[in-house]
Scaffold this motif. Structure first.
Motif, PDB file in Angstrom:
ATOM      1  N   PRO A  11       0.831  -1.209   0.000  1.00  0.00           N
ATOM      2  CA  PRO A  11       0.000   0.000   0.000  1.00  0.00           C
ATOM      3  C   PRO A  11       0.864   1.257   0.000  1.00  0.00           C
ATOM      4  CG  PRO A  11      -0.890  -1.592   1.529  1.00  0.00           C
ATOM      5  CD  PRO A  11       0.427  -2.152   1.056  1.00  0.00           C
ATOM      6  N   GLY A  12       0.456   2.216  -0.823  1.00  0.00           N
ATOM      7  CA  GLY A  12       1.216   3.443  -0.978  1.00  0.00           C
ATOM      8  C   GLY A  12       2.251   3.386  -2.077  1.00  0.00           C
ATOM      9  N   GLY A  13       2.465   2.206  -2.622  1.00  0.00           N
ATOM     10  CA  GLY A  13       3.456   2.034  -3.676  1.00  0.00           C
ATOM     11  C   GLY A  13       2.929   2.388  -5.054  1.00  0.00           C
ATOM     12  N   SER A  14       3.773   2.141  -6.046  1.00  0.00           N
ATOM     13  CA  SER A  14       3.450   2.494  -7.431  1.00  0.00           C
ATOM     14  C   SER A  14       3.694   1.312  -8.357  1.00  0.00           C
ATOM     15  CB  SER A  14       4.315   3.666  -7.901  1.00  0.00           C
ATOM     16  OG  SER A  14       4.070   4.824  -7.134  1.00  0.00           O
ATOM     17  N   LEU A  15       2.931   1.285  -9.425  1.00  0.00           N
ATOM     18  CA  LEU A  15       3.126   0.340 -10.514  1.00  0.00           C
ATOM     19  C   LEU A  15       2.828   1.039 -11.824  1.00  0.00           C
ATOM     20  CD1 LEU A  15       1.472  -3.058  -9.404  1.00  0.00           C
ATOM     21  CD2 LEU A  15       3.895  -2.650  -9.843  1.00  0.00           C
TER      22      LEU A  15
END
Length: 121
Positions: free
Chosen positions: A14-18
Motif C-alpha cells: 500500500p502506498g506504492g506504485s506500478l
C-alpha cells in the motif's frame, strides 16, 4: 488479427506504485479510445481510465489524482501510471481499445488478456 498485450502487473505494498503498459498490434487504422478496465474478485469489470486520440481523458472517481493514463498514438501503446496504491485497487487490469482496421471500417472492441495487480502488505 489485432492483439493487445499488457505488461507490468505485480505485487506492491500500500502506498506504492506500478506502471502498466499495453501495446496493440495487427492491422490498425485507429484506436479511439484506448485505456484500462479492471475486475476484482466477485465484482463486475469497471472503467479505470480512457484516453482518446485527441487527448481527452476519463478517469474513475476512485483513481483520480492517483492514476495517470498516457498513450503514444504512433506506436499504438497506452500506459497507466498508478501511484498511492490501495488494497482496494487489487484486481485484474485489462487493456481496452476501440479499433478500426481502415478508415471505412466500423470500430470493434478489443481486450488484452489481463494482468494481475495486488496491493497488500
Amino acid at each position: 488479427q489485432v492483439q493487445l498485450v499488457e505488461s507490468g502487473g505485480g505485487l506492491v505494498q500500500p502506498g506504492g506504485s506500478l506502471r502498466l503498459s499495453c501495446a496493440a498490434s495487427g492491422v490498425i487504422f485507429s484506436i479511439n479510445p484506448m485505456g484500462w478496465y479492471r475486475q476484482a474478485p466477485g465484482k463486475q469489470r469497471e472503467l479505470v481510465a480512457l484516453l482518446t486520440s485527441g487527448g481527452s481523458t476519463n478517469y474513475a472517481d476512485s483513481v483520480k489524482g492517483r492514476f495517470t493514463i498516457s498513450r503514444d498514438n504512433a506506436k499504438n501503446t497506452v500506459v497507466l501510471q498508478m501511484n498511492s496504491l490501495k488494497p482496494e485497487d487489487t484486481a485484474v487490469y485489462y487493456c481496452y481499445g476501440s479499433i478500426r482496421s481502415s478508415w471505412y471500417a466500423v470500430a470493434n472492441d478489443y481486450w488484452g488478456q489481463g494482468t494481475q495487480v495486488t496491493v497488500s502488505s
